[in-house]
Scaffold this active site. Sequence first.
Site, PDB file in Angstrom:
ATOM      1  N   ASP A  49       0.852  -1.180   0.000  1.00  0.00           N
ATOM      2  CA  ASP A  49       0.000   0.000   0.000  1.00  0.00           C
ATOM      3  C   ASP A  49       0.897   1.242   0.000  1.00  0.00           C
ATOM      4  OD1 ASP A  49      -2.418   1.497   0.279  1.00  0.00           O
ATOM      5  OD2 ASP A  49      -1.980   1.719   2.411  1.00  0.00           O
ATOM      6  N   ASP A  51      -0.319   5.109   0.899  1.00  0.00           N
ATOM      7  CA  ASP A  51      -0.637   6.078   1.956  1.00  0.00           C
ATOM      8  C   ASP A  51      -0.709   5.381   3.314  1.00  0.00           C
ATOM      9  OD1 ASP A  51      -0.906   8.217   0.119  1.00  0.00           O
ATOM     10  OD2 ASP A  51      -2.931   7.554  -0.366  1.00  0.00           O
ATOM     11  N   ASP A 219      -1.625  -1.166   5.976  1.00  0.00           N
ATOM     12  CA  ASP A 219      -1.898  -0.515   7.259  1.00  0.00           C
ATOM     13  C   ASP A 219      -3.360  -0.481   7.629  1.00  0.00           C
ATOM     14  OD1 ASP A 219      -2.833   2.740   6.815  1.00  0.00           O
ATOM     15  OD2 ASP A 219      -2.112   1.627   5.089  1.00  0.00           O
TER      16      ASP A 219
END
Length: 336
Positions: A49, A51, A219
């Site tokens: 990922d 961001d 995240d």
Amino acid sequence: MAPSAVTPPAVESKSNNYLTSNLKVPKPTLHRRNTGNVGTKRKIICFSDFDGTIFMQDTGHVLFDNHGCGAERRQALDEQIKSGERSFRDVSEEMWGSLKVPFDDGFDVMKQVLEIDPDFKQFHEFCINNSIPFNVISAGLKPILRKVLDQFLGEEKSAHIEIVANDAEIKEDGSEWKPVWRHDCELGHDKAASINEYRATARNESANGTIPMIIFIGDGVSDLPAAREADVLFARRGLRLEEYCIEHKLPHIPFDTFADIQDEVSKIMKEDEAKTAGQGLPSNFNPRANLWRRVSSKQSVPLYVAATPKEEKMFLWPEQFSQYNPRDGPPVIAEA
């Protein structure tokens, strides 16, 4: 299994307004890792990922707050996604459509605000030296992500990273920003489908049918579709993906910085080599990922719904388990 790296305590960022929830910028680890070739045979493919994982801030939020709808409206729109009033794709189109700034001017604020994981550059060097394809897989817009990587890594190093994300049509004068969605679904980008495409391609390119090892780094809960397809899952410590993995007993490795990930990947590569000599299935092959791939059709959904946590349903089968509701109706979660 806990990471073997010892990471100093996190410090507050100068740009906390744009940090993902509860995320602090960690200090770099105390010593540089060896980024040389480990000498193993297994094909490894890494997906991450963007961001909140590679960068501490959300690139879209930085743009919307400074050049678009503003922080207050953006936060209200985020709540509409969480409540199910509107779909992620619908809300995202409004956010991106609110931007009225030329691309280069919009990037100026990102250069000032964005902070990269302090050990990412070293991990990326490790991937290059070990011929590990590193792919960014994101619900963001590819032109923005590429520009950010070019800025922080340099164009030569950035070119080694493939970006699997939505495209964009951006007018030269900045009067219109329009996402070009990768998939025709409410999330705009089916990360699980993208990972499976890469896995199939890598297997077809293997002369002896050896299955590659898939690593995913994320995240948030929105990373679950991709996380389900991985043989090895890394979840940033203290954020929602790790919490969800703990709550639902999903195998994962927490990390503070990418130095932790490098330590664990090196160890996993050596263990796989010792057990399999790089042939056949990876030593940590994820059979559940194959199960989810087999049952992802509409006909098979009812057979497995009872075993699937409600929070995952909209990501595993977005057409059948969507939180989207008409704007004039109450939010509900569809059930089979």
